[in-house]
Write an enzyme that holds these catalytic residues in place. Structure first.
Site, PDB file in Angstrom:
ATOM      1  N   HIS A  72       0.873  -1.189   0.000  1.00  0.00           N
ATOM      2  CA  HIS A  72       0.000   0.000   0.000  1.00  0.00           C
ATOM      3  C   HIS A  72       0.907   1.235   0.000  1.00  0.00           C
ATOM      4  O   HIS A  72       1.626   1.477  -0.969  1.00  0.00           O
ATOM      5  CB  HIS A  72      -0.928  -0.092   1.210  1.00  0.00           C
ATOM      6  CG  HIS A  72      -2.054   0.900   1.243  1.00  0.00           C
ATOM      7  ND1 HIS A  72      -2.397   1.699   0.179  1.00  0.00           N
ATOM      8  CD2 HIS A  72      -2.938   1.214   2.243  1.00  0.00           C
ATOM      9  CE1 HIS A  72      -3.426   2.460   0.520  1.00  0.00           C
ATOM     10  NE2 HIS A  72      -3.773   2.193   1.772  1.00  0.00           N
ATOM     11  N   HIS A  80      -2.355  -2.169  -9.751  1.00  0.00           N
ATOM     12  CA  HIS A  80      -3.301  -1.522  -8.849  1.00  0.00           C
ATOM     13  C   HIS A  80      -4.573  -2.347  -8.823  1.00  0.00           C
ATOM     14  O   HIS A  80      -4.977  -2.901  -9.835  1.00  0.00           O
ATOM     15  CB  HIS A  80      -3.622  -0.097  -9.336  1.00  0.00           C
ATOM     16  CG  HIS A  80      -4.201   0.761  -8.269  1.00  0.00           C
ATOM     17  ND1 HIS A  80      -5.533   0.742  -7.967  1.00  0.00           N
ATOM     18  CD2 HIS A  80      -3.619   1.625  -7.412  1.00  0.00           C
ATOM     19  CE1 HIS A  80      -5.746   1.584  -6.974  1.00  0.00           C
ATOM     20  NE2 HIS A  80      -4.609   2.129  -6.607  1.00  0.00           N
ATOM     21  N   ASP A  93       2.913   5.581  -6.999  1.00  0.00           N
ATOM     22  CA  ASP A  93       4.169   5.491  -6.262  1.00  0.00           C
ATOM     23  C   ASP A  93       5.392   5.363  -7.151  1.00  0.00           C
ATOM     24  O   ASP A  93       6.520   5.420  -6.657  1.00  0.00           O
ATOM     25  CB  ASP A  93       4.130   4.274  -5.319  1.00  0.00           C
ATOM     26  CG  ASP A  93       3.166   4.500  -4.179  1.00  0.00           C
ATOM     27  OD1 ASP A  93       3.133   5.638  -3.682  1.00  0.00           O
ATOM     28  OD2 ASP A  93       2.452   3.569  -3.808  1.00  0.00           O
TER      29      ASP A  93
END
Ligand code: ACO
Length: 429
Positions: A268, A307, A363
């Site tokens: 996460h 994702h 990210d």
């Protein structure tokens, strides 16, 4: 027969049931009537990771994972990233509308009033080992706020909830900066209300001996945009944690600490830290192909890719990639950016990633920007937690005011042993 229904025939009994469909869902509780007999509990759905279960109705964030669309309260993320400030977006996310000039001024003032930390929290931060992970300190400090604000337990009072929300948004930035200062053994820099939320955060982080520290406007703008991009992302792991803890009517600091703990995992919010470590491990462009082959053979994952919801390019990643260029113009070029760009190109043309719809996520590039700002990788998840606090508190507020919500309590399929008698220790084989 009405169109908006689902007919289910239970082949065990031959009975047919018509379940209403609303908003593309059936109610899981409607399955309970499907039974084989009076002593049957009734049908449930099985959904590990809640991958296909809507746990709430929400009006906060809209995502279309197939199209790569993200909107807060209807506003496209691209417009907010370009034109808004973090606090304005936070207001929008928490209260549902963009503020008027007067509302924004009041909101900024109110948040500024709460940026100082009680001396006990400062002392608490100072007691951790010098090399404690900042995310661990952050989580502990947030949880400890509940000891200072016992009034927060009255979650039924709207005025009280607003006060706690302002406190939480203000204090997470100060706590985050203090964890960083503590890691380096530097004195804490107290908040400065003449600066923006992000400018003040940069000052609390980086002011050394300068009397008149001013944040670099390009870096301030870049961090402002990154904060907007990270502000909410509907029912992800940490947000779900905030809602689950909040559903027991625990105080919001305890719920927030739990949400931050969920964010800390590498699948996460700690993925940005893992991305940077991965890029450092790859080191040069020559090593990319062997690395990708290793991932494809099941040895590790390509961090910053994939994702649960986006099966297309993460819209936040596009914006971040653009900001990275602007930041590097100020800070100088980082060769790891070349590795990241090449890695992305190779992965996007590889059948393994194409067939699984694995694209770069938020990210993938954010860690490079943070590194260019001289931030250690261990701070990256904390930098995610600061702006995500606004999403967490907005979702908490929505949950508390939603008449349909109940304490979270999922079911299980018990597959353990049937009843058996206790065996004394001398008779166990
Ligand atoms: N690298 C290589 N393979 C991957 C990756 C990856 N990053 N992500 C998924 N896969 C593969 C899986 O091995 C699986 O392959 P299989 O069907 O052959 O078994 C398939 O793609 C589906 O993967 P799941 O784990 O079922 O997908 P899920 O939706 O559960 O996971 C997740 C999503 C956790 C984000 C995953 O893609 C991942 O681990 N990515 C790397 C970590 C990361 O970047 N996390 C940040 C997410 S964004 C955020 O939280 C802010």
């Amino acid at each position: 027969m009405p169109h908006d229904t689902l007919s289910i025939t239970d082949n065990r009994t031959g009975k047919t049931y018509d379940l209403p469909i609303a908003n593309g869902t059936i109610k899981a509780m409607d399955l309970r009537q499907i039974k084989t007999g009076d002593d049957d509990f009734g049908l449930m759905s099985y959904d590990p990771g809640l991958a296909n279960t809507a746990s709430t109705k929400s009006t906060i964030t809209y995502i279309d994972g197939e199209q790569g669309i993200l909107r807060y309260r209807g506003y496209p993320i691209e417009q907010l990233a370009e034109r808004s400030t973090y606090l304005e977006t936070a207001y929008l996310i928490v209260f549902g509308e963009l503020p008027t000039a007067a509302q924004l001024e009041q909101w900024e003032f109110d948040i500024n009033c709460h940026t100082l930390l009680h001396i006990n929290i400062q002392r608490l931060i100072s007691t951790f080992r010098y090399d404690a992970h900042p995310m661990s300190i952050f989580i502990s400090a947030i949880a400890s706020l509940s000891t200072l604000y016992p009034d927060a337990r009255d979650v039924t009072d709207p005025a009280n909830r607003r006060l706690q929300i302002e406190r939480m948004l203000a204090k997470v930035a100060t706590i985050a900066a203090f964890t960083y200062r503590h890691n380096y053994g530097w004195p804490f820099n107290y908040p400065d209300d003449s600066l923006s939320y992000v400018g003040n955060f940069l000052k609390m982080m980086f002011r050394s001996t300068e009397v008149n520290y001013r944040p670099n406007p390009v870096l301030e703008r870049a961090l402002n945009t990154l904060f907007i991009l990270h502000a909410d992302h509907e029912q992800n792991c940490s947000t779900n944690t905030m809602r689950v803890i909040g559903s027991s009517q625990a105080d919001p600091y305890s719920a927030l600490a739990g949400a931050a703990a969920a964010l800390y995992g590498p699948l996460h919010g700690a993925a940005n830290e893992a991305v940077l470590r991965m890029l450092e491990q790859i080191g040069t462009i020559d090593n990319i192909r062997p690395f990708i082959e290793k991932v494809k053979s099941g040895d590790g994952r390509l961090m910053g890719f994939g994702h649960r919801v986006y099966k297309n390019y993460d819209p936040r990643c596009k914006i971040i990639k653009h900001i990275a260029g602007e930041v590097f113009e100020v800070t100088g070029h980082n060769p790891l950016l070349d590795v990241a760009l090449e890695l992305e190109q190779i992965a996007l043309q590889d059948d393994y990633f194409i067939s699984r719809k694995l694209y770069p996520n938020v990210d993938f590039y954010s860690g490079l920007i943070y590194r260019a700002m001289n931030l250690p990788a261990s701070m990256f998840t904390v930098l995610f937690a600061i702006p995500r606090t606004c999403g967490w508190v907005a979702q908490w507020l929505e949950m508390l005011t939603d008449q349909e919500q109940k304490i979270a309590r999922p079911r299980q399929i018990y597959l353990g042993p049937d009843i058996r008698d206790y065996v004394s220790i001398d008779r166990r084989g």
